[in-house]
Design an enzyme around this catalytic site. Sequence first.
Site, PDB file in Angstrom:
ATOM      1  N   LYS A 135      18.983 -49.559  17.063  1.00 27.16           N
ATOM      2  CA  LYS A 135      18.113 -48.627  17.787  1.00 27.16           C
ATOM      3  C   LYS A 135      17.077 -49.392  18.605  1.00 27.16           C
ATOM      4  O   LYS A 135      16.741 -49.013  19.717  1.00 27.16           O
ATOM      5  CB  LYS A 135      17.445 -47.664  16.813  1.00 27.16           C
ATOM      6  CG  LYS A 135      18.422 -46.650  16.226  1.00 27.16           C
ATOM      7  CD  LYS A 135      17.694 -45.411  15.732  1.00 27.16           C
ATOM      8  CE  LYS A 135      18.641 -44.272  15.413  1.00 27.16           C
ATOM      9  NZ  LYS A 135      19.576 -44.556  14.307  1.00 27.16           N
ATOM     10  N   GLY A 151      -4.938 -35.250   7.660  1.00 27.59           N
ATOM     11  CA  GLY A 151      -4.150 -34.024   7.712  1.00 27.59           C
ATOM     12  C   GLY A 151      -4.772 -32.916   6.869  1.00 27.59           C
ATOM     13  O   GLY A 151      -4.647 -31.738   7.179  1.00 27.59           O
ATOM     14  N   ASP A 152      -5.440 -33.306   5.799  1.00 27.54           N
ATOM     15  CA  ASP A 152      -6.129 -32.344   4.945  1.00 27.54           C
ATOM     16  C   ASP A 152      -7.307 -33.058   4.293  1.00 27.54           C
ATOM     17  O   ASP A 152      -7.563 -34.226   4.588  1.00 27.54           O
ATOM     18  CB  ASP A 152      -5.166 -31.772   3.883  1.00 27.54           C
ATOM     19  CG  ASP A 152      -4.752 -32.804   2.859  1.00 27.54           C
ATOM     20  OD1 ASP A 152      -5.108 -33.988   3.012  1.00 27.54           O
ATOM     21  OD2 ASP A 152      -4.081 -32.429   1.880  1.00 27.54           O
TER      22      ASP A 152
HETATM   23  N1  DCP Z   1       0.720 -38.231  -2.865  1.00 33.31           N
HETATM   24  C1  DCP Z   1       1.864 -38.850  -3.332  1.00 33.31           C
HETATM   25  N2  DCP Z   1       3.082 -38.259  -3.142  1.00 33.31           N
HETATM   26  C2  DCP Z   1       3.174 -37.075  -2.504  1.00 33.31           C
HETATM   27  C3  DCP Z   1       2.021 -36.437  -2.025  1.00 33.31           C
HETATM   28  C4  DCP Z   1       0.800 -37.047  -2.227  1.00 33.31           C
HETATM   29  O1  DCP Z   1       1.784 -39.934  -3.917  1.00 33.31           O
HETATM   30  N3  DCP Z   1       4.380 -36.515  -2.329  1.00 33.31           N
HETATM   31  C5  DCP Z   1      -0.583 -38.897  -3.060  1.00 33.31           C
HETATM   32  C6  DCP Z   1      -0.720 -40.028  -2.065  1.00 33.31           C
HETATM   33  C7  DCP Z   1      -1.504 -39.409  -0.956  1.00 33.31           C
HETATM   34  C8  DCP Z   1      -2.437 -38.478  -1.722  1.00 33.31           C
HETATM   35  O2  DCP Z   1      -1.657 -38.006  -2.821  1.00 33.31           O
HETATM   36  O3  DCP Z   1      -2.209 -40.383  -0.208  1.00 33.31           O
HETATM   37  C9  DCP Z   1      -2.953 -37.330  -0.890  1.00 33.31           C
HETATM   38  O4  DCP Z   1      -1.860 -36.596  -0.368  1.00 33.31           O
HETATM   39  P1  DCP Z   1      -1.869 -36.032   1.108  1.00 33.31           P
HETATM   40  O5  DCP Z   1      -0.599 -35.285   1.298  1.00 33.31           O
HETATM   41  O6  DCP Z   1      -3.128 -35.299   1.355  1.00 33.31           O
HETATM   42  O7  DCP Z   1      -1.739 -37.341   2.033  1.00 33.31           O
HETATM   43  P2  DCP Z   1      -2.834 -38.263   2.719  1.00 33.31           P
HETATM   44  O8  DCP Z   1      -4.220 -37.827   2.378  1.00 33.31           O
HETATM   45  O9  DCP Z   1      -2.463 -39.659   2.379  1.00 33.31           O
HETATM   46  O10 DCP Z   1      -2.572 -38.069   4.285  1.00 33.31           O
HETATM   47  P3  DCP Z   1      -3.049 -36.839   5.195  1.00 33.31           P
HETATM   48  O11 DCP Z   1      -4.079 -37.365   6.118  1.00 33.31           O
HETATM   49  O12 DCP Z   1      -1.815 -36.424   5.920  1.00 33.31           O
HETATM   50  O13 DCP Z   1      -3.565 -35.768   4.290  1.00 33.31           O
HETATM   51 MG    MG Z   2      -4.724 -35.851   2.568  1.00 35.60          MG
HETATM   52 MN    MN Z   3      -3.683 -33.427   0.222  1.00 39.33          MN
END
Ligand code: DCP
Ligand code: MG
Ligand code: MN
Length: 339
Positions: free
Chosen positions: A72, A188-189
């Site tokens: 790719k 994202g949250d």
């Molecule tokens: N987490 C994980 N596995 C998942 C979901 C979450 O290990 N399937 C853990 C790692 C993530 C944390 O929980 O960093 C928080 O989940 P988020 O989905 O809120 O992800 P982030 O905060 O890292 O990114 P974003 O900015 O998209 O919220």
């Molecule tokens: Mg998050």
């Molecule tokens: Mn989260």
Amino acid sequence: MNPAGRQSSQNPNARTIEILDQMGKYYDQMQDQWRPVAYRKAIATLRQQDQKITTSKQAVALPFIGKRLADKIEEIVLTDRLRRLDSTRNDPTDQVLRLFLGIYGVGLVQANKWIQAGHRTLNDLITSAKLTDSQKIGIDHYKDFATRIPRAEVEAHGEYIETALHKLDPAMQSTIMGSYRRGAKDSGDIDIIISKPNASIAELRTIAFETLVPSLTASGFLKCKLATSSRHDEGTKWHGVSCLPTSTTWRRLDLLLVPDYEMGAALLYFTGNDIFNRSIRLLASKKGMRLNQRGLYKDVVRGRNREKLNEGTLVEGRSERKIFEILGVPWREPAERIC
Ligand code: DCP
Ligand code: MG
Ligand code: MN
């Protein structure tokens, strides 16, 4: 310092990275489990190169780049595009699938059911599909939830919660986790750990879920609760929506209640990122241990397919640093826990 390394515009592989990033995001939206990881790792490798990688042969010699990804990379350099990415953009079913997967809490099974039932737009779903309350909110606030949250706003939500918490009990603590703790410029949250020194889970639950959440809901800061994905988390997790008094954009908020004896494991888990978590958990399992959001366990007996046959004995839960030490992993600052 930008943890990603050189500024992308200065990188000789900037264009390749840009297109691979779009392809990786596509697979992410499709809830593909492995390809987003492969793409993120390949991009991280490309970012570290001083030379432009132009052939598949050059690419495949680099770490974390397999044959298919290498092909790719060559295709992008030769044609300035990727046919696989173009085809997804021109496929209408694919676009509907991605639209539906973008609804909070919706997975492949649900999205495909709606498509089979003939639904093609969010409006189709609103008018003729049977929706859960969480799905309705996910659709009504589709745009809000797809909008990144600036770091300063994440902080403002954190402060709002902390102020309310301190009024209830000055010993209560809140810590902003997730991408924010990794230093991201937007998230994202909003992920928050709620804790209190020496408090039991029952006490945390009473203060956070029976007092804090209802009072923040009454004040209009919390808009609603959303269904938790796993029954396992009931009692310590709260998923919902918050909105600052100065804003109209609804934001996804995740609260996690953590007792002292689980704090280290919870910090590790909730800091992520998800890929870092997967790799450190795999490492634990290779060492005969098990790591989850509550602690690091030893003497775990596993079967042929690495499935665990018992729970093991708790080795460490309190200290994030000790968990790294016991696993033999050099400490990594949250900002370095990408991939
Ligand atoms: N987490 C994980 N596995 C998942 C979901 C979450 O290990 N399937 C853990 C790692 C993530 C944390 O929980 O960093 C928080 O989940 P988020 O989905 O809120 O992800 P982030 O905060 O890292 O990114 P974003 O900015 O998209 O919220
Ligand atoms: Mg998050
Ligand atoms: Mn989260």
